[in-house]
Design a protein around this motif. Structure first.
Motif, PDB file in Angstrom:
ATOM      1  N   VAL A  42     -60.565  48.864 -81.979  1.00  0.00           N
ATOM      2  CA  VAL A  42     -59.825  50.131 -81.973  1.00  0.00           C
ATOM      3  C   VAL A  42     -59.521  50.560 -80.538  1.00  0.00           C
ATOM      4  O   VAL A  42     -58.409  51.019 -80.237  1.00  0.00           O
ATOM      5  N   ALA A  43     -60.483  50.381 -79.646  1.00  0.00           N
ATOM      6  CA  ALA A  43     -60.273  50.773 -78.248  1.00  0.00           C
ATOM      7  C   ALA A  43     -59.184  49.923 -77.590  1.00  0.00           C
ATOM      8  O   ALA A  43     -58.304  50.443 -76.902  1.00  0.00           O
ATOM      9  N   VAL A  44     -59.212  48.599 -77.796  1.00  0.00           N
ATOM     10  CA  VAL A  44     -58.224  47.714 -77.179  1.00  0.00           C
ATOM     11  C   VAL A  44     -56.838  47.989 -77.746  1.00  0.00           C
ATOM     12  O   VAL A  44     -55.859  48.085 -76.993  1.00  0.00           O
ATOM     13  N   VAL A  45     -56.732  48.140 -79.067  1.00  0.00           N
ATOM     14  CA  VAL A  45     -55.439  48.432 -79.677  1.00  0.00           C
ATOM     15  C   VAL A  45     -54.920  49.788 -79.199  1.00  0.00           C
ATOM     16  O   VAL A  45     -53.733  49.947 -78.899  1.00  0.00           O
ATOM     17  N   GLY A  46     -55.804  50.769 -79.104  1.00  0.00           N
ATOM     18  CA  GLY A  46     -55.405  52.084 -78.605  1.00  0.00           C
ATOM     19  C   GLY A  46     -54.915  52.030 -77.164  1.00  0.00           C
ATOM     20  O   GLY A  46     -53.917  52.676 -76.818  1.00  0.00           O
ATOM     21  N   LEU A  47     -55.592  51.255 -76.321  1.00  0.00           N
ATOM     22  CA  LEU A  47     -55.156  51.113 -74.933  1.00  0.00           C
ATOM     23  C   LEU A  47     -53.796  50.415 -74.847  1.00  0.00           C
ATOM     24  O   LEU A  47     -52.941  50.824 -74.057  1.00  0.00           O
ATOM     25  N   LEU A  48     -53.604  49.382 -75.642  1.00  0.00           N
ATOM     26  CA  LEU A  48     -52.321  48.675 -75.625  1.00  0.00           C
ATOM     27  C   LEU A  48     -51.185  49.577 -76.103  1.00  0.00           C
ATOM     28  O   LEU A  48     -50.120  49.626 -75.489  1.00  0.00           O
ATOM     29  N   LEU A  49     -51.405  50.300 -77.188  1.00  0.00           N
ATOM     30  CA  LEU A  49     -50.374  51.203 -77.704  1.00  0.00           C
ATOM     31  C   LEU A  49     -50.129  52.365 -76.746  1.00  0.00           C
ATOM     32  O   LEU A  49     -48.982  52.771 -76.539  1.00  0.00           O
ATOM     33  N   GLY A  50     -51.181  52.895 -76.156  1.00  0.00           N
ATOM     34  CA  GLY A  50     -51.028  53.977 -75.184  1.00  0.00           C
ATOM     35  C   GLY A  50     -50.281  53.523 -73.946  1.00  0.00           C
ATOM     36  O   GLY A  50     -49.421  54.241 -73.422  1.00  0.00           O
ATOM     37  N   GLY A  51     -50.572  52.311 -73.475  1.00  0.00           N
ATOM     38  CA  GLY A  51     -49.854  51.764 -72.323  1.00  0.00           C
ATOM     39  C   GLY A  51     -48.386  51.526 -72.628  1.00  0.00           C
ATOM     40  O   GLY A  51     -47.512  51.820 -71.816  1.00  0.00           O
ATOM     41  N   LEU A  52     -48.110  51.026 -73.818  1.00  0.00           N
ATOM     42  CA  LEU A  52     -46.724  50.812 -74.227  1.00  0.00           C
ATOM     43  C   LEU A  52     -45.974  52.136 -74.339  1.00  0.00           C
ATOM     44  O   LEU A  52     -44.831  52.253 -73.879  1.00  0.00           O
ATOM     45  N   ALA A  53     -46.618  53.152 -74.909  1.00  0.00           N
ATOM     46  CA  ALA A  53     -45.986  54.473 -75.018  1.00  0.00           C
ATOM     47  C   ALA A  53     -45.746  55.069 -73.630  1.00  0.00           C
ATOM     48  O   ALA A  53     -44.690  55.654 -73.374  1.00  0.00           O
ATOM     49  N   PHE A  54     -46.700  54.905 -72.733  1.00  0.00           N
ATOM     50  CA  PHE A  54     -46.563  55.425 -71.375  1.00  0.00           C
ATOM     51  C   PHE A  54     -45.378  54.787 -70.655  1.00  0.00           C
ATOM     52  O   PHE A  54     -44.557  55.470 -70.047  1.00  0.00           O
ATOM     53  N   VAL A  55     -45.291  53.465 -70.731  1.00  0.00           N
ATOM     54  CA  VAL A  55     -44.192  52.762 -70.058  1.00  0.00           C
ATOM     55  C   VAL A  55     -42.860  53.150 -70.684  1.00  0.00           C
ATOM     56  O   VAL A  55     -41.872  53.397 -69.978  1.00  0.00           O
ATOM     57  N   THR A  56     -42.813  53.240 -72.017  1.00  0.00           N
ATOM     58  CA  THR A  56     -41.570  53.599 -72.707  1.00  0.00           C
ATOM     59  C   THR A  56     -41.113  54.997 -72.313  1.00  0.00           C
ATOM     60  O   THR A  56     -39.943  55.204 -71.967  1.00  0.00           O
ATOM     61  N   LEU A  57     -42.018  55.963 -72.360  1.00  0.00           N
ATOM     62  CA  LEU A  57     -41.644  57.337 -72.015  1.00  0.00           C
ATOM     63  C   LEU A  57     -41.263  57.475 -70.542  1.00  0.00           C
ATOM     64  O   LEU A  57     -40.337  58.206 -70.197  1.00  0.00           O
ATOM     65  N   THR A  58     -41.968  56.758 -69.683  1.00  0.00           N
ATOM     66  CA  THR A  58     -41.649  56.812 -68.256  1.00  0.00           C
ATOM     67  C   THR A  58     -40.260  56.238 -67.986  1.00  0.00           C
ATOM     68  O   THR A  58     -39.461  56.837 -67.253  1.00  0.00           O
ATOM     69  N   LEU A  59     -39.950  55.093 -68.589  1.00  0.00           N
ATOM     70  CA  LEU A  59     -38.635  54.498 -68.372  1.00  0.00           C
ATOM     71  C   LEU A  59     -37.520  55.350 -68.969  1.00  0.00           C
ATOM     72  O   LEU A  59     -36.451  55.479 -68.372  1.00  0.00           O
ATOM     73  N   ARG A  60     -37.759  55.946 -70.127  1.00  0.00           N
ATOM     74  CA  ARG A  60     -36.738  56.814 -70.721  1.00  0.00           C
ATOM     75  C   ARG A  60     -36.476  58.031 -69.828  1.00  0.00           C
ATOM     76  O   ARG A  60     -35.335  58.440 -69.664  1.00  0.00           O
ATOM     77  N   ALA A  61     -37.534  58.594 -69.241  1.00  0.00           N
ATOM     78  CA  ALA A  61     -37.354  59.751 -68.368  1.00  0.00           C
ATOM     79  C   ALA A  61     -36.664  59.335 -67.056  1.00  0.00           C
ATOM     80  O   ALA A  61     -35.804  60.066 -66.556  1.00  0.00           O
ATOM     81  N   MET A  62     -37.016  58.186 -66.523  1.00  0.00           N
ATOM     82  CA  MET A  62     -36.418  57.747 -65.275  1.00  0.00           C
ATOM     83  C   MET A  62     -34.952  57.385 -65.437  1.00  0.00           C
ATOM     84  O   MET A  62     -34.138  57.634 -64.539  1.00  0.00           O
ATOM     85  N   LEU A  63     -34.593  56.836 -66.586  1.00  0.00           N
ATOM     86  CA  LEU A  63     -33.221  56.399 -66.803  1.00  0.00           C
ATOM     87  C   LEU A  63     -32.358  57.470 -67.448  1.00  0.00           C
ATOM     88  O   LEU A  63     -31.158  57.298 -67.594  1.00  0.00           O
ATOM     89  N   GLY A  64     -32.974  58.573 -67.873  1.00  0.00           N
ATOM     90  CA  GLY A  64     -32.235  59.651 -68.485  1.00  0.00           C
ATOM     91  C   GLY A  64     -31.622  59.282 -69.820  1.00  0.00           C
ATOM     92  O   GLY A  64     -30.520  59.673 -70.142  1.00  0.00           O
ATOM     93  N   LEU A  65     -32.353  58.510 -70.625  1.00  0.00           N
ATOM     94  CA  LEU A  65     -31.822  58.038 -71.907  1.00  0.00           C
ATOM     95  C   LEU A  65     -31.862  59.068 -73.012  1.00  0.00           C
ATOM     96  O   LEU A  65     -31.188  58.932 -74.004  1.00  0.00           O
ATOM     97  N   GLY A  66     -32.678  60.073 -72.897  1.00  0.00           N
ATOM     98  CA  GLY A  66     -32.736  61.068 -73.943  1.00  0.00           C
ATOM     99  C   GLY A  66     -33.774  62.121 -73.601  1.00  0.00           C
ATOM    100  O   GLY A  66     -34.501  62.037 -72.620  1.00  0.00           O
ATOM    101  N   ALA A  67     -33.843  63.133 -74.459  1.00  0.00           N
ATOM    102  CA  ALA A  67     -34.838  64.188 -74.257  1.00  0.00           C
ATOM    103  C   ALA A  67     -36.214  63.622 -74.514  1.00  0.00           C
ATOM    104  O   ALA A  67     -36.475  62.994 -75.539  1.00  0.00           O
ATOM    105  N   VAL A  68     -37.103  63.823 -73.571  1.00  0.00           N
ATOM    106  CA  VAL A  68     -38.464  63.277 -73.700  1.00  0.00           C
ATOM    107  C   VAL A  68     -39.400  64.376 -74.136  1.00  0.00           C
ATOM    108  O   VAL A  68     -39.391  65.457 -73.712  1.00  0.00           O
TER     109      VAL A  68
END
Length: 68
Positions: A42-68
């Motif tokens: 659960v911890a490893v899956v949570g870290l992987l999903l959290g890291g993926l969400a972090f990178v996705t939200l960061t890139l969306r905010a940096m590129l201005g793709l939509g409301a974050v």
């Protein structure tokens, strides 16, 4: 002079796939023993999903793709 040029060019995608698979295997193989216990799974899956969400939200905010 260009007898084997296209044969050589068509070998590069296979080389790329081989490199990517090797990278994934070497990255996730040390994590396999951790996946045997439910708590660490659960911890490893949570870290992987959290890291993926972090990178996705960061890139969306940096590129201005939509409301974050």
């Amino acid at each position: 002079m260009f007898d084997g040029f296209w044969d050589n060019v068509f070998r590069y995608p296979r080389y790329l796939v081989t490199i990517l698979v090797g990278l994934l295997v070497n990255t996730f193989e040390p994590l396999l023993p951790l996946l045997k216990r439910p708590v660490t799974l659960v911890a490893v899956v949570g870290l992987l999903l959290g890291g993926l969400a972090f990178v996705t939200l960061t890139l969306r905010a940096m590129l201005g793709l939509g409301a974050v």
